[in-house]
Design an enzyme around this catalytic site. Structure first.
Site, PDB file in Angstrom:
ATOM      1  CE  LYS A  24      29.819  -6.359   2.787  1.00  0.00           C
ATOM      2  NZ  LYS A  24      30.254  -4.987   2.985  1.00  0.00           N
ATOM      3  NE  ARG A  93      35.531  -4.919   3.034  1.00  0.00           N
ATOM      4  CZ  ARG A  93      35.559  -4.102   1.994  1.00  0.00           C
ATOM      5  NH1 ARG A  93      34.463  -3.487   1.622  1.00  0.00           N
ATOM      6  NH2 ARG A  93      36.659  -3.931   1.303  1.00  0.00           N
ATOM      7  N   GLY A 102      25.121   1.291   2.179  1.00  0.00           N
ATOM      8  CA  GLY A 102      25.729   2.589   2.473  1.00  0.00           C
ATOM      9  C   GLY A 102      25.282   3.217   3.777  1.00  0.00           C
ATOM     10  CG  MET A 104      25.128   0.552   9.456  1.00  0.00           C
ATOM     11  SD  MET A 104      24.819  -1.022  10.239  1.00  0.00           S
ATOM     12  CE  MET A 104      24.761  -2.115   8.866  1.00  0.00           C
ATOM     13  NE  ARG A 338      23.793  -7.244  -2.575  1.00  0.00           N
ATOM     14  CZ  ARG A 338      24.019  -5.995  -2.279  1.00  0.00           C
ATOM     15  NH1 ARG A 338      24.146  -5.617  -1.055  1.00  0.00           N
ATOM     16  NH2 ARG A 338      24.099  -5.096  -3.226  1.00  0.00           N
ATOM     17  CG  HIS A 454       1.765  15.897   4.460  1.00  0.00           C
ATOM     18  ND1 HIS A 454       1.323  16.505   3.305  1.00  0.00           N
ATOM     19  CD2 HIS A 454       0.680  15.701   5.232  1.00  0.00           C
ATOM     20  CE1 HIS A 454       0.027  16.686   3.388  1.00  0.00           C
ATOM     21  NE2 HIS A 454      -0.393  16.222   4.561  1.00  0.00           N
ATOM     22  CB  SER A 775     -17.837  -9.441   5.755  1.00  0.00           C
ATOM     23  OG  SER A 775     -16.859  -8.793   4.993  1.00  0.00           O
ATOM     24  CB  CYS A 843     -15.370  -6.429   2.621  1.00  0.00           C
ATOM     25  SG  CYS A 843     -16.347  -5.775   3.972  1.00  0.00           S
ATOM     26  CE1 TYR A 863     -15.517 -12.097   1.559  1.00  0.00           C
ATOM     27  CE2 TYR A 863     -16.457 -14.124   2.435  1.00  0.00           C
ATOM     28  CZ  TYR A 863     -16.519 -12.753   2.257  1.00  0.00           C
ATOM     29  OH  TYR A 863     -17.566 -12.035   2.758  1.00  0.00           O
TER      30      TYR A 863
HETATM   31  C1  PEP Z   1     -14.957  -1.144   6.500  1.00  0.00           C
HETATM   32  O1  PEP Z   1     -15.301  -0.436   7.446  1.00  0.00           O
HETATM   33  O2  PEP Z   1     -13.900  -1.789   6.476  1.00  0.00           O
HETATM   34  C2  PEP Z   1     -15.825  -1.268   5.334  1.00  0.00           C
HETATM   35  C3  PEP Z   1     -15.524  -2.111   4.366  1.00  0.00           C
HETATM   36  O3  PEP Z   1     -16.873  -0.420   5.265  1.00  0.00           O
HETATM   37  P1  PEP Z   1     -16.741   1.104   4.840  1.00  0.00           P
HETATM   38  O4  PEP Z   1     -15.334   1.321   4.370  1.00  0.00           O
HETATM   39  O5  PEP Z   1     -17.735   1.321   3.761  1.00  0.00           O
HETATM   40  O6  PEP Z   1     -17.078   1.795   6.113  1.00  0.00           O
END
Ligand code: PEP
Ligand code: MG
Length: 886
Positions: A24, A93, A102, A104, A338, A454, A775, A843, A863
């Site tokens: 602000k 302010r 809202g 503070m 803003r 949860h 990976s 992965c 990747y």
């Molecule tokens: C991992 O552990 O990140 C993975 C890709 O293998 P998985 O989830 O199958 O254990």
């Protein structure tokens, strides 16, 4: 530190000083610099706030600096703070670097007291009612904010005053009533604090400022920061601004405006105006606001000036701005501006429009949208054309549009879902025992809890639609009531996990046009055009390749349409479910070599067919096939059930030799902790022929497709390696088979490993010697790095960890940069030190998480691989990461 500058006049700051002056303050300074009509004022820095919060008192220099800035303000305004005959009043302010709407405190009308109230009336042309109303508001706000006087005591007194008067509305109280009410308020103040309401204007100012500092740590502000992942140690700035009044008659008023429609992104001015009112009245909704067009009728000059200022601000900020303004007796004042919040669709549209308008370039446009917004646009939505009635609303905790029959228990949810019904599980709040019901339900509605409850955490983790904290909902055993309506078990409701709205009855669901576009269907919409432009640019900019996790040809084909450049993870154990499970069971439990061989021989052609399908769908692109990695128990009969069967048979004197033998074997293989047991490479080394069969199937499938003139690019990946010796042994076996099957076909097969055991990350230099690629399995790396059972903790206690602020987001959702991320950096650096060209990807689930994608870009991975629906999100974020970096 002495000599620190803690106070900045609006004429001294600018928009890039947000950290120091808050959003602000920085923007008020910017508007002042632009010569716009901003009431005079100054900003006390966040640094002063931090010092106050750390020591419990303001830094020594602050008082003097405030005095001199106040003197300058008084000379600009030609009035003195609290001057009995012609008082200057100020607002105090809050304003942090990040918007915390809202959360503070603010105190208005500072400078009023028993004497200056008459001066204010005189300034207002003899309007005593206005003056006393302003004074009673100060006592109330000051009492609540600065001295913790219970707000109810003031509202009760107001109600009483109205009752005595026979008034239904506070506007019906006259000057004498409000004067008496002010006295009453002062009495309440004295009763609670043990001292009189402070009459000294400078003291009012100092105490109000300190209260704003303290409000940084108010409970709701702390919760909000945790939820929005705003750092806890920034502190708030305090803006002291000369008061202007929108409630001085019909030629006054207050309003908010946007330079474009924040809901749709449509070009044009949008806003609301409330005549003869102050900002807080707009928020309280005491009267209906009117559109800005009506301001044109009411006050043409101010309207024209406002439009001009809005155009100027948009041009200056090169983005949608939102604005708060007040008109005091025909004079326009800018109170705030803003860069405005907007919906996901508006964000994409506006970014593309601004490029077309030449205001920003494509890089800038890409930074103005994000993967979370794109993900939102990929969910189906309710078609609201029939204007369905909103039953109630709560917090949109997990996006999506779910329709189903109401059930009130997890047991009933599983029961009806098993019978093919769509259900919405409605609970006051959920706990770990509701998990099965949450999985079975299409959506979850709770009456209690916020975004970190949860229900919210678990639903987001599962991708289940969830609305939580719909606190108007009263739940009994088999029905709930809300706003006088009763909804019984079996009634249909529709819940919108984005807006938090709950509708009675089924609302039609519309597929996402953005998904239709990714699927290659022709869609004609400005949103899709904007998405197209920005995705193209992201692809041009990104350095990270994006692959997909897919186990079937259909998933692979879809991911390819969504832009995947290969498969980063095919989980082969998913290919052994259904009727093949029995073969694997036989294989695992085989006593004699012959049994094992028979099972393997039966599995080989099935596996080959799986890989043919996969390589075909991803022709010409790499396909990483991970050798089998099941937690063993998933493939074995239940120990408990078998034990019962054998016991019953024995009791009845029936033949149970076969079952008893099976039970023995299952007992031998039983694991207390299967996720840390006989999985991955361990299984391959223990069960002869298993990996060999898979490798043969991969090589044969590749050879077959190469024979058809296609270009299969298999990459064999070994899971759960912790020591280079494990990989070396498997590699040796693989190389033999590959050589034997594909020599002469021209197919090249890479053999690499997952890095998902902390020991592998820490010995990556050795492992790299035996690997063509790495990976990161960040799911297991997080599980084993933190020692969190990935299948249990999110449902069991993460909500509590989030509530306690131990982390702001589950480390299974977004990579823990400091811990697990460190393992990733070590492994990448040490692996590349040995093999500079080592191909490295990720992965785990994190491959599709926006923040994690930025981290993987920074670490220099090649990747990311993620589920098909996350592929566009990862593409977009990889593009953004490349820009942020340069
Ligand atoms: C991992 O552990 O990140 C993975 C890709 O293998 P998985 O989830 O199958 O254990
Ligand atoms: Mg794993």
């Amino acid at each position: 530190m002495s000599g620190e500058k803690y106070v900045y006049d609006f004429s001294e700051g600018h928009k890039d000083l947000k950290e120091l002056l808050g959003g602000k303050g920085a923007n008020l300074a910017e508007m002042t610099r632009l010569g716009l009509p901003v009431p005079a004022g100054f900003t006390v820095t966040t640094e002063a706030c931090r010092a106050y919060l750390a020591t419990g008192s303001a830094p020594d220099e602050l008082a003097g600096q405030i005095d001199s800035h106040l003197a300058a303000l008084e000379s600009t305004m030609g009035r003195h703070l609290g001057d009995p005959s012609d008082p200057l009043l100020v607002s105090v302010r809050s304003g942090a670097a990040f918007s915390m709407p809202g959360m503070m405190e603010t105190v208005l009308n500072v400078g009023l007291n028993d004497a200056s109230v008459a001066g204010l009336a005189a300034q207002a042309g003899g309007d005593e009612r206005f003056a006393w109303d302003s004074y009673r508001r100060l006592v109330q706000m000051f009492g609540k904010t600065v001295c913790d006087v219970p707000g109810d005591d003031f509202s009760d007194a107001l109600e009483e005053a109205k009752k005595t008067r026979g008034a239904t509305n506070d506007l019906q109280l006259d000057a004498a009533d409000l004067r008496a009410l002010t006295e009453r308020y002062k009495h309440i103040f004295a009763k609670h604090t043990g001292h009189e309401f402070p009459q000294e204007p400078q003291l009012q100012l100092r105490l109000a400022m300190e209260a704003v500092f303290r409000s940084w740590n108010a409970e709701r502000a702390v919760l909000y920061r945790r939820q929005e992942r705003i750092p806890a140690d920034l502190g708030t700035a305090v803006n002291v601004v000369a008061m202007v009044f929108g409630n001085l008659g019909p030629d006054s008023g207050t309003g908010v405006a946007f330079t474009r429609d924040p809901a749709t992104g449509a070009q044009g001015i949008y806003g609301d105006y409330l005549q003869n009112a102050q900002g807080e009245d707009v928020v309280a909704g005491i009267r209906n606001t009117v559109g800005l067009e009506e301001l044109k009728e009411l006050d043409h000059r101010s309207y024209d000036q406002l439009i001009e200022i809005m155009a100027l601000l948009e041009g200056h900020y090169r983005d949608l701005c939102d604005i708060e303004f007040t008109i005091e007796r025909g004079k326009l004042w800018m109170l705030q501006t803003r860069v405005g919040k907007r919906t996901a669709a508006a964000a994409f549209r506006i970014a593309a429009q601004l490029v077309t308008e030449g205001a920003i370039d494509l890089d800038e446009a890409l930074l103005r949208v994000n993967g979370a917004q794109l993900a939102q646009l990929m969910f189906p939505r309710f078609d609201l054309a029939g204007e369905p009635a909103v039953l109630t609303s709560g917090i949109g905790a997990s996006p999506g549009a779910a329709v189903g029959k109401v059930v009130f228990s997890a047991a009933r949810a599983t029961e009806l879902a098993a019978a093919g019904e769509d259900v919405i599980l409605v609970r006051r709040e959920t706990n770990p025992e509701d998990l099965a019901g949450m999985i079975a339900a299409k959506g979850i509605l709770t009456a209690r809890g916020g975004k970190t409850s949860h229900a919210a955490v678990v639903a987001r983790g599962m991708g289940r639609t969830c609305v939580c904290g719909a606190d108007a909902v009263e739940i009994s055993r088999d029905r709930f009531t809300v706003a006088g309506r009763t909804v019984a078990e079996g009634d249909v409701i529709s819940i919108d996990g984005t807006s938090g709205r709950v509708y009675l009855g089924p609302v039609p669901v519309r597929p996402s046009e953005v998904v239709q576009y990714f699927e290659g269907e022709p869609v004609d919409s400005t949103l899709v055009e904007a998405v197209h432009t920005l995705m193209d640019h992201a692809d041009e900019r990104r350095r990270l390749a994006v692959r997909t996790n897919a186990d079937t040809g259909a998933d692979a084909a879809r991911a390819r349409r969504f832009g995947a450049e290969g498969i980063g993870l095919c989980r082969t154990e998913h290919m052994f479910l259904g009727d093949r499970k029995e073969l694997v069971e036989r294989l695992i439990l085989a006593g004699a070599d012959g049994d094992r061989k028979a099972a393997l021989e039966a599995l080989l052609p099935l596996q080959r067919a799986d890989f043919v399908e996969l390589f075909r769908a991803m022709d010409g692109r790499p396909v990483t096939v991970r050798l089998i990695d099941p937690p063993l128990h998933e493939f074995l009969p239940s120990l408990e059930e078998l034990a019962v069967t054998v016991a019953v048979a024995r009791e009845r004197g029936e033949d149970h030799a076969e079952e008893a033998q099976l039970l023995d074997a299952v007992r031998r293989m039983h694991e207390q902790n299967p996720m840390l047991g006989l999985r991955g490479v361990r299984l391959g080394l223990v069960i002869p022929g298993l990996f060999a069969m898979q490798v043969r199937a991969i090589a044969q499938a590749a050879a077959q497709l190469a024979g058809e003139g296609l270009d299969p690019q298999p990459e064999i990946m070994v899971p759960l390696v912790g020591a280079v010796q494990e990989l070396e042994m498997v590699r040796q076996e693989c190389e033999h088979i590959v050589e034997e099957v594909i020599s002469g076909t021209g197919v090249r097969v890479l053999i690499g490993t997952m890095i998902e055991v902390p020991r592998a990350a820490l010995t990556a230099g050795q492992i790299a010697e035996a690997a063509d690629f790495f990976s990161f399995g960040t799911n297991d790396l997080t599980q084993m790095g933190w020692g969190f059972s990935r299948d249990d903790v999110e449902g069991a206690f993460f909500w509590r960890y989030l509530e306690l602020g131990i982390f702001g987001i589950s480390p299974f959702e977004s990579i823990d940069r400091e811990g697990v991320g460190r393992l990733i950096r070590i492994a990448t650096d040490e692996g590349r030190a040995v093999k500079p060209d080592l191909k490295i990807g990720v992965c785990g689930e994190h491959g599709g998480d926006p923040e994690s994608v930025h981290f993987f870009h920074d670490v220099g991975l090649d990747y990311v691989s993620c589920s098909p629906f996350r592929v566009p999100v990862a593409r977009l974020e990889a593009g953004r990461a490349a820009i942020t970096r340069s």
